[in-house]
Design a protein around this motif. Structure first.
Motif: not given
Length: 170
Positions: A51, A56, A125
């Motif tokens: 995240a 990312r 995430e």
């Protein structure tokens, strides 16, 4: 008095360092230690979707910087909990990787997940168990994740950087 540093080679040393002009204090800049684990549950491997930058949205092992006051094994277990709320048992050292261009030494362990209970932490995430034959090879965050997943399948270890890895980018 505000410290003032200059680059010079201290007496008895062979490398230039940052020296305080006032007291001679040497400010060493040493590599950072990263700890992590290839975590298995049955025939599956736990990965975290990042995240945060760098990389990312890419999949990685639960790993991060070791903290003062903890052993590498404790750090790897802490990182697994922080990134995946996963309770793991460290089984042994898998690999030691050196990423010279960014000043990292990575200690990667083999570990087992206590139960199939996990969830994303603030730096992830998503967290997921992947069957061995369905790992997201084209969507891994760093070369060292690829190395660890590849070497974890092999018998033996601990392993080190694969041949020719000096030019690999993280």
């Amino acid at each position: 008095m505000k410290p003032s540093f200059r680059e010079a080679t201290p007496d008895g040393d062979t490398l230039p360092r940052q020296l305080c002009d006032h007291c001679g204090y040497v400010a060493y800049d040493n590599p950072k230690i990263v700890v992590g684990a290839v975590v298995r549950f049955e025939r599956q491997i736990l990965l975290c979707r990042r995240a945060i930058e760098p990389s990312r949205g890419k999949w990685t092992l639960p790993a991060g910087y070791m903290e003062h006051g903890e052993s590498p094994q404790e750090g790897a277990a802490r990182e697994a909990f922080e990134e995946a709320t996963a309770d793991i048992s460290i089984e042994g050292l898998l690999a030691v990787y050196t990423i010279k261009r960014i000043g990292q030494v990575q200690l990667i362990y083999r570990a087992r997940l206590g139960s199939a209970s996990f969830a994303p932490g603030p730096e992830s995430e998503a967290v997921r168990l992947f069957p061995e034959d369905a790992l997201p090879w084209d969507d891994l965050a760093f070369p060292s994740v690829h190395w660890a997943l590849t070497q974890e399948r092999a018998a033996g270890g601990p392993f080190v950087n694969p041949e020719g890895s000096e030019t690999a980018r993280l």
